[in-house]
Design an enzyme around this catalytic site. Structure first.
Site, mmCIF file in Angstrom:
data_model
loop_
_atom_site.group_PDB
_atom_site.id
_atom_site.type_symbol
_atom_site.label_atom_id
_atom_site.label_comp_id
_atom_site.label_asym_id
_atom_site.label_seq_id
_atom_site.Cartn_x
_atom_site.Cartn_y
_atom_site.Cartn_z
ATOM 1 N N ASN A 170 0.859 -1.199 0.000
ATOM 2 C CA ASN A 170 0.000 0.000 0.000
ATOM 3 C C ASN A 170 0.892 1.244 0.000
ATOM 4 O O ASN A 170 0.889 2.047 0.943
ATOM 5 C CB ASN A 170 -0.923 -0.025 1.212
ATOM 6 C CG ASN A 170 -2.122 0.885 1.042
ATOM 7 O OD1 ASN A 170 -2.220 1.636 0.066
ATOM 8 N ND2 ASN A 170 -3.035 0.847 1.986
ATOM 9 N N HIS B 193 -6.500 2.374 11.901
ATOM 10 C CA HIS B 193 -7.288 1.233 11.435
ATOM 11 C C HIS B 193 -8.450 0.887 12.361
ATOM 12 O O HIS B 193 -9.333 0.132 11.965
ATOM 13 C CB HIS B 193 -6.392 0.001 11.267
ATOM 14 C CG HIS B 193 -5.621 -0.023 9.983
ATOM 15 N ND1 HIS B 193 -4.417 0.633 9.823
ATOM 16 C CD2 HIS B 193 -5.884 -0.611 8.792
ATOM 17 C CE1 HIS B 193 -3.967 0.439 8.594
ATOM 18 N NE2 HIS B 193 -4.824 -0.308 7.944
#
Length: 435
Positions: free
Chosen positions: A307, A338
């Site tokens: 990512n 997250h």
């Protein structure tokens, strides 16, 4: 295996595919001189609002509110204040929404709404754009809206000044996914003349379509193997290692496929690698570099490549700003960003330790491993170990719940990160004695 079905039937791909024709339309309109800069901002903003309402329904309010509040803060604060306050507001808002998910999953013991999960994903991407933009303003790369509009200006003038920011924050190609595009790059694309705009390469888009199709076929085949075998709750000894590797493989294939689809949407809208950029502005970085991710024997390189736009954002936002323990702070913030589920906290902290061990192990190996057969054997062993450790971390992060985390930690799979922990302690002591 119900969590597998929830994960792989995620509707992000459906909505990203539905937005693809509008991305092509936007790029075509940019080739027309009559399509003004303001019209381009409005097109992206209106498309983002429509996509949010279609995908998120009532939960779209949770995305609109922080975007509007951020625009207000940008229009009223000076460059030295804007980053601290926008960061605090955005992370507080996102954390409250994540706490709502915790309440549903752990207290009510109910499966969360898919649309609410989509909303949280969109909020996380919005946080990236908000903090990236505020850092650009704080560092003087972008002019703050408050600096160019006098206090006695009318409301319409304030809205016109804030329009580029709102369009950037709610732009439909980046609302549900995609590599992080800086505001400078976004503005360069919008303000570029029609002579600088290019039609997306049909060959490049077709190749990405073939890649997505191949990944989806692999995912179906691997999914059948996983569903036919044992799970973490009933695997035996070394069988748990295979279960861990194959299940993590499903997650990785899903991410790769989604990242390539997101990249296609950005390319179709003209925000990809062919987009013109301003001097000094960082170039476009796709999130999926599958070859590097699957062939590297370095956990640190895997971390920087996984990512990629998010890794670069975390490095700028946390790592480069930290005065002590930057690696630990970066992974701790990533766990917070997250959602702070138990598996995420454990997984990201474990990841930080593994990266630190990776640096010491490979530094030691470069000094003592000389012959090429030994180096070849070393690379093969460390490649396998890297892939297994990443699979372990990925399962901890994705499964999230305490019960799944307990099963994973109690399996034979824990041997691989434990070995790196032992090597970290031994090599750290050796390094301290040498110093």
């Amino acid at each position: 295996m119900d969590w597998l079905l929830l994960f792989f039937l995620h509707p992000v791909s459906l909505y990203q595919g539905a937005a693809f024709p509008f991305a092509l339309l936007f790029n075509s309109l940019c080739l027309m001189d009559s399509f003004s800069t303001r019209a381009r901002y409005l097109f992206l903003l209106a498309g983002g609002g429509a996509l949010a309402l279609a995908a998120l329904r009532a939960y779209a309010v949770l995305v609109f509110v922080p975007a509007l509040c951020t625009a207000v803060l940008l229009s009223s604060l000076g460059p030295h204040q804007v980053h601290r306050l926008t960061f605090s507001f955005q992370m507080s808002w996102q954390t409250l929404c994540h706490l709502g998910l915790h309440y549903t999953e752990y207290y009510l013991q109910e499966p969360p709404s898919v649309r609410f999960c989509l909303t949280l994903s969109s909020l996380m991407l919005l946080t990236q754009r908000v903090t990236s933009l505020s850092l650009d303003i704080c560092e003087g790369k972008v002019e703050a809206a408050s600096g160019g509009v006098q206090s006695r200006s009318t409301l319409s003038e304030h809205l016109c000044k804030a329009l580029p920011y709102l369009s950037y924050l709610l732009s439909f190609p980046a609302l549900l996914g995609g590599s992080l595009c800086s505001f400078q790059r976004f503005q360069a694309r919008i303000q570029g003349s029609s002579s600088l705009c290019r039609e997306p390469s049909l060959r490049a888009l077709s190749w990405r379509g073939v890649q997505i199709l191949g990944l989806e076929c692999l995912k179906v085949a691997l999914g059948r193997m996983v569903r036919a075998g044992a799970g973490l709750d009933d695997c035996q000894r070394l069988e748990c290692v295979y279960v861990m590797w194959s299940t993590a493989g499903l997650f990785k294939l899903t991410y790769y496929s989604q990242w390539i689809l997101d990249d296609c949407l950005l390319q179709a809208a003209g925000f990809g690698s062919e987009c013109a950029q301003w001097p000094g502005e960082e170039g476009y970085v796709p999130d999926a570099d599958i070859w590097t991710l699957e062939t590297t024997h370095r956990i640190a390189l895997f971390t920087r490549t996984w990512n990629q736009s998010t890794a670069r954002w975390l490095r700028r936002l946390i790592f480069q700003q930290s005065r002590g323990w930057p690696l630990l702070q970066t992974f701790a913030f990533s766990a917070w960003w997250h959602g702070l589920h138990p598996g995420q906290v454990f997984g990201f902290l474990c990841w930080a330790v593994m990266v630190e061990a990776d640096y010491l192990i490979h530094t030691f190996a470069r000094v003592f491993i000389r012959s090429w057969p030994t180096r070849l054997l070393y690379r093969a062993l460390t490649w396998a170990h890297t892939q297994l450790i990443i699979a372990y971390i990925m399962l901890a992060v994705e499964l999230r719940s305490p019960s799944s985390l307990w099963l994973l930690c109690g399996s034979y799979s824990s041997v691989f990160p434990a070995l790196y922990c032992v090597l970290l302690i031994l090599l750290a002591k050796r390094k301290r004695k040498r110093n």
